[in-house]
Scaffold this motif. Structure first.
Motif, PDB file in Angstrom:
ATOM      1  N   ALA A  77       7.549 -15.915   8.936  1.00 22.64           N
ATOM      2  CA  ALA A  77       7.070 -15.327   9.934  1.00 22.64           C
ATOM      3  C   ALA A  77       6.650 -16.616  10.710  1.00 22.64           C
ATOM      4  O   ALA A  77       6.683 -16.696  12.053  1.00 22.64           O
ATOM      5  N   THR A  78       6.255 -17.632  10.054  1.00 24.29           N
ATOM      6  CA  THR A  78       5.396 -18.842  10.697  1.00 24.29           C
ATOM      7  C   THR A  78       5.998 -20.066   9.941  1.00 24.29           C
ATOM      8  O   THR A  78       6.606 -19.893   8.795  1.00 24.29           O
ATOM      9  N   ALA A  83      10.562 -28.122   8.182  1.00 26.93           N
ATOM     10  CA  ALA A  83       9.916 -27.894   6.810  1.00 26.93           C
ATOM     11  C   ALA A  83      10.799 -26.702   6.106  1.00 26.93           C
ATOM     12  O   ALA A  83      11.226 -26.643   4.809  1.00 26.93           O
ATOM     13  N   ILE A  84      11.110 -25.761   6.977  1.00 28.46           N
ATOM     14  CA  ILE A  84      11.794 -24.378   6.275  1.00 28.46           C
ATOM     15  C   ILE A  84      13.356 -24.729   5.737  1.00 28.46           C
ATOM     16  O   ILE A  84      13.666 -24.352   4.942  1.00 28.46           O
ATOM     17  N   TYR A  85      13.957 -25.506   6.733  1.00 29.71           N
ATOM     18  CA  TYR A  85      15.202 -25.922   6.275  1.00 29.71           C
ATOM     19  C   TYR A  85      15.395 -26.999   5.086  1.00 29.71           C
ATOM     20  O   TYR A  85      16.292 -26.751   4.069  1.00 29.71           O
ATOM     21  N   GLU A  86      14.334 -27.903   5.178  1.00 30.21           N
ATOM     22  CA  GLU A  86      14.038 -28.703   3.795  1.00 30.21           C
ATOM     23  C   GLU A  86      13.980 -27.840   2.567  1.00 30.21           C
ATOM     24  O   GLU A  86      14.516 -28.239   1.458  1.00 30.21           O
ATOM     25  N   ALA A 158       9.366 -12.137  18.453  1.00 32.28           N
ATOM     26  CA  ALA A 158       8.654 -13.453  18.358  1.00 32.28           C
ATOM     27  C   ALA A 158       7.176 -13.308  18.957  1.00 32.28           C
ATOM     28  O   ALA A 158       6.256 -13.797  18.445  1.00 32.28           O
ATOM     29  N   GLU A 159       7.303 -12.656  20.277  1.00 32.63           N
ATOM     30  CA  GLU A 159       5.921 -12.697  20.861  1.00 32.63           C
ATOM     31  C   GLU A 159       5.057 -11.852  20.035  1.00 32.63           C
ATOM     32  O   GLU A 159       3.903 -11.935  20.090  1.00 32.63           O
TER      33      GLU A 159
END
Length: 223
Positions: A77-78, A83-86, A158-159
């Motif tokens: 969620a955050t 970094a997430i792709y890597e 997202a909000e």
């Protein structure tokens, strides 16, 4: 890739206007009968769902679905896109290669989707197209098209996550869920190159020779 209209789908693009080998989109739970018929007319023979089981909604269309959960856990969620792709590239290579294998083996076109159709979908599409001959610039140009289509659909979600967070953290959450900045997919492509390039990466994680050959034949030299 070309933007196309399919009733009940959002963030939809295809490698070609007619007889594409690859279609990408957001989640298909709202796909209508007319939309499913349009996909069939395009030659879509399989839908590749990259979401986790907890994210799945009801399937009302008649197109076969293959599930390859890309995270292997609940989606973040955050966090930062890069970094997430890597992390996915370094830790979930087997799942990424299985997903590309589904695309390669599709009889006709595969429709690849996750929830928004930009992150998990973006990585699988980037790997498949890069291995099939698309340039890095073509992949970046396609990736950045997602944000305007994702924002109106995913903004409320997202909000809700960003609510109450301090400024920088709030901006990071909104970027994660709503944006498709060129530097994010460029970072992923750099990691892929560091790991030997798309073809070697996929082979190292289980893509078979015949699947690689099928992928190139599908592309036919067109990105």
């Amino acid at each position: 890739m070309l933007a196309i209209d399919i009733d009940g789908l959002f963030n939809v693009r295809a490698t070609r206007a007619r007889a594409p080998w690859l279609v990408r989109s957001g989640a298909p739970e709202a796909l209508t009968d007319a939309g499913a018929a349009a996909l069939a007319e395009l030659g879509v023979s399989v839908i590749l769902d990259l979401r986790e089981p907890s994210e799945h909604g009801p399937v009302r269309h008649g197109i076969p679905v293959r599930s390859v959960p890309l995270y292997g856990t609940e989606p973040p969620a955050t966090g930062g896109l890069e970094a997430i792709y890597e992390h996915l590239l370094r830790e979930r290579g087997d799942a990424l290669a299985r997903a590309v294998g589904v695309v390669a083996e599709a009889d006709g076109a595969a429709l690849v989707h996750c929830t928004a159709g930009k992150d998990r979908t973006g990585l699988v599409v980037a790997l498949a197209r890069r291995a099939a001959g698309a340039t890095a610039d073509e992949i970046v140009a396609d990736y950045v098209l997602s944000a305007p289509h994702v924002r109106p659909i995913r903004a409320a979600h997202a909000e809700l996550i960003a609510q109450g967070l301090p400024g920088a953290d709030r901006a990071g959450v909104l970027r994660l869920h709503l944006e498709s900045p060129p530097e994010a997919i460029a970072h992923a492509l750099a990691v892929i190159d560091e790991l030997g390039g798309a073809e070697r990466y996929l082979r190292d994680h289980g893509l078979r020779d015949e699947q690689m050959t099928a992928l190139r034949r599908k592309n036919g030299g067109a990105a």
